[in-house]
Design a protein around this motif. Structure first.
Motif, PDB file in Angstrom:
ATOM      1  N   GLY A   1       0.819  -1.210   0.000  1.00  0.00           N
ATOM      2  CA  GLY A   1       0.000   0.000   0.000  1.00  0.00           C
ATOM      3  C   GLY A   1       0.850   1.255   0.000  1.00  0.00           C
ATOM      4  N   GLY A   2       1.957   1.218   0.716  1.00  0.00           N
ATOM      5  CA  GLY A   2       2.866   2.364   0.742  1.00  0.00           C
ATOM      6  C   GLY A   2       3.475   2.656  -0.616  1.00  0.00           C
ATOM      7  N   ILE A   3       3.835   1.605  -1.333  1.00  0.00           N
ATOM      8  CA  ILE A   3       4.396   1.791  -2.680  1.00  0.00           C
ATOM      9  C   ILE A   3       3.343   2.380  -3.615  1.00  0.00           C
ATOM     10  N   ILE A   4       2.117   1.862  -3.547  1.00  0.00           N
ATOM     11  CA  ILE A   4       1.034   2.386  -4.388  1.00  0.00           C
ATOM     12  C   ILE A   4       0.780   3.860  -4.068  1.00  0.00           C
ATOM     13  N   CYS A   5       0.725   4.192  -2.786  1.00  0.00           N
ATOM     14  CA  CYS A   5       0.495   5.578  -2.382  1.00  0.00           C
ATOM     15  C   CYS A   5       1.659   6.486  -2.771  1.00  0.00           C
ATOM     16  N   THR A   6       2.871   5.962  -2.711  1.00  0.00           N
ATOM     17  CA  THR A   6       4.046   6.745  -3.111  1.00  0.00           C
ATOM     18  C   THR A   6       4.007   7.045  -4.606  1.00  0.00           C
ATOM     19  N   ILE A   7       3.626   6.047  -5.400  1.00  0.00           N
ATOM     20  CA  ILE A   7       3.473   6.270  -6.844  1.00  0.00           C
ATOM     21  C   ILE A   7       2.411   7.338  -7.090  1.00  0.00           C
ATOM     22  N   GLY A   8       1.302   7.239  -6.376  1.00  0.00           N
ATOM     23  CA  GLY A   8       0.248   8.240  -6.498  1.00  0.00           C
ATOM     24  C   GLY A   8       0.741   9.629  -6.116  1.00  0.00           C
ATOM     25  N   GLN A   9       1.546   9.715  -5.069  1.00  0.00           N
ATOM     26  CA  GLN A   9       2.073  11.012  -4.639  1.00  0.00           C
ATOM     27  C   GLN A   9       3.033  11.581  -5.668  1.00  0.00           C
ATOM     28  N   PHE A  10       3.844  10.740  -6.295  1.00  0.00           N
ATOM     29  CA  PHE A  10       4.738  11.196  -7.368  1.00  0.00           C
ATOM     30  C   PHE A  10       3.925  11.772  -8.526  1.00  0.00           C
ATOM     31  N   ILE A  11       2.855  11.086  -8.898  1.00  0.00           N
ATOM     32  CA  ILE A  11       2.000  11.573  -9.983  1.00  0.00           C
ATOM     33  C   ILE A  11       1.390  12.920  -9.601  1.00  0.00           C
ATOM     34  N   TYR A  12       0.884  13.007  -8.379  1.00  0.00           N
ATOM     35  CA  TYR A  12       0.265  14.246  -7.902  1.00  0.00           C
ATOM     36  C   TYR A  12       1.282  15.394  -7.901  1.00  0.00           C
ATOM     37  N   ASN A  13       2.471  15.124  -7.383  1.00  0.00           N
ATOM     38  CA  ASN A  13       3.505  16.171  -7.346  1.00  0.00           C
ATOM     39  C   ASN A  13       3.909  16.611  -8.747  1.00  0.00           C
ATOM     40  N   TYR A  14       3.996  15.677  -9.685  1.00  0.00           N
ATOM     41  CA  TYR A  14       4.334  16.026 -11.068  1.00  0.00           C
ATOM     42  C   TYR A  14       3.252  16.927 -11.664  1.00  0.00           C
ATOM     43  N   CYS A  15       1.988  16.610 -11.376  1.00  0.00           N
ATOM     44  CA  CYS A  15       0.889  17.437 -11.869  1.00  0.00           C
ATOM     45  C   CYS A  15       0.953  18.841 -11.265  1.00  0.00           C
ATOM     46  N   GLU A  16       1.322  18.943  -9.999  1.00  0.00           N
ATOM     47  CA  GLU A  16       1.475  20.257  -9.372  1.00  0.00           C
ATOM     48  C   GLU A  16       2.592  21.049 -10.040  1.00  0.00           C
ATOM     49  N   LEU A  17       3.681  20.374 -10.408  1.00  0.00           N
ATOM     50  CA  LEU A  17       4.778  21.049 -11.112  1.00  0.00           C
ATOM     51  C   LEU A  17       4.331  21.571 -12.475  1.00  0.00           C
ATOM     52  N   GLN A  18       3.314  20.948 -13.046  1.00  0.00           N
ATOM     53  CA  GLN A  18       2.779  21.380 -14.335  1.00  0.00           C
ATOM     54  C   GLN A  18       1.737  22.489 -14.157  1.00  0.00           C
ATOM     55  N   LYS A  19       1.617  23.010 -12.935  1.00  0.00           N
ATOM     56  CA  LYS A  19       0.713  24.120 -12.581  1.00  0.00           C
ATOM     57  C   LYS A  19      -0.768  23.759 -12.744  1.00  0.00           C
ATOM     58  N   LEU A  20      -1.120  22.502 -12.458  1.00  0.00           N
ATOM     59  CA  LEU A  20      -2.523  22.096 -12.486  1.00  0.00           C
ATOM     60  C   LEU A  20      -3.159  22.385 -11.129  1.00  0.00           C
ATOM     61  N   SER A  21      -4.481  22.554 -11.117  1.00  0.00           N
ATOM     62  CA  SER A  21      -5.186  22.796  -9.856  1.00  0.00           C
ATOM     63  C   SER A  21      -5.199  21.508  -9.026  1.00  0.00           C
ATOM     64  N   LYS A  22      -5.581  21.646  -7.748  1.00  0.00           N
ATOM     65  CA  LYS A  22      -5.636  20.471  -6.873  1.00  0.00           C
ATOM     66  C   LYS A  22      -6.627  19.439  -7.399  1.00  0.00           C
ATOM     67  N   GLU A  23      -7.762  19.890  -7.903  1.00  0.00           N
ATOM     68  CA  GLU A  23      -8.765  18.960  -8.447  1.00  0.00           C
ATOM     69  C   GLU A  23      -8.223  18.223  -9.668  1.00  0.00           C
ATOM     70  N   GLU A  24      -7.539  18.956 -10.551  1.00  0.00           N
ATOM     71  CA  GLU A  24      -6.959  18.321 -11.737  1.00  0.00           C
ATOM     72  C   GLU A  24      -5.855  17.339 -11.361  1.00  0.00           C
ATOM     73  N   CYS A  25      -5.043  17.714 -10.389  1.00  0.00           N
ATOM     74  CA  CYS A  25      -3.981  16.807  -9.921  1.00  0.00           C
ATOM     75  C   CYS A  25      -4.581  15.519  -9.372  1.00  0.00           C
ATOM     76  N   GLY A  26      -5.627  15.654  -8.562  1.00  0.00           N
ATOM     77  CA  GLY A  26      -6.288  14.479  -8.005  1.00  0.00           C
ATOM     78  C   GLY A  26      -6.919  13.614  -9.083  1.00  0.00           C
ATOM     79  N   GLY A  27      -7.522  14.253 -10.078  1.00  0.00           N
ATOM     80  CA  GLY A  27      -8.129  13.510 -11.181  1.00  0.00           C
ATOM     81  C   GLY A  27      -7.099  12.740 -11.996  1.00  0.00           C
ATOM     82  N   TRP A  28      -6.009  13.411 -12.335  1.00  0.00           N
ATOM     83  CA  TRP A  28      -4.950  12.733 -13.094  1.00  0.00           C
ATOM     84  C   TRP A  28      -4.323  11.600 -12.287  1.00  0.00           C
TER      85      TRP A  28
END
Length: 152
Positions: free
Chosen positions: A37-64
């Motif tokens: 579960g930690g690995i899955i959540c870490t992958i999800g956090q990496f995706i979320y952080n990458y989306c934030e670096l692309q200047k997406l909103s919190k909702e868009e980051c969560g969706g992606w």
């Protein structure tokens, strides 16, 4: 069959069941679930952080993040890797959104040879269907109760 013979047969059966029943170490299983579960959540956090670096909103980051985790789960299910991860990691792989995606994709993949309608169409929600049905129904009931509460 007399009582002695019956008791002997029951004792043999109990020994057989004891021999065949797998022995699980709860602490090892919890550790495996935590790691998975930690690995899955870490992958999800990496995706979320990458989306934030692309200047997406919190909702868009969560969706992606959700979409990509579901896509990854379905791909891993399709190549028969996710069931192995789930077998090793237990609830750590089955509880996150990836486990839900796996529960929808696995029956569809298994029954695709029976056709689009009678295979995939009938079996895709075998496991996830009740979860979706009762989730929607419960949310409707709670929404109705909330609406009545607001009227009072």
């Amino acid at each position: 069959m007399d009582k002695v013979e019956k008791m002997k047969q029951e004792k043999q059966y109990e020994q057989y069941v004891k021999q065949k029943t797998p022995v699980h170490n709860v602490y090892v299983n919890m550790l495996k679930a935590f790691i998975t579960g930690g690995i899955i959540c870490t992958i999800g956090q990496f995706i979320y952080n990458y989306c934030e670096l692309q200047k997406l909103s919190k909702e868009e980051c969560g969706g992606w993040t959700s979409m990509l985790l579901v896509l990854l789960s379905v791909i891993l299910t399709g190549i028969n890797l996710y069931p192995k991860i789930a077998k090793w990691g237990g609830a750590g792989a089955l509880v996150p959104i990836t486990g839900f995606a796996n529960s929808v994709a696995a029956p569809a993949i298994e029954y695709k040879k029976e056709g689009q309608v009678f295979g995939i169409g009938c079996k895709i929600f075998t496991i996830a269907g009740p979860v979706i049905l009762y989730g929607i129904f419960t949310s409707w009931v709670l929404g109705f109760v909330y609406w009545i509460y607001k009227l009072l």
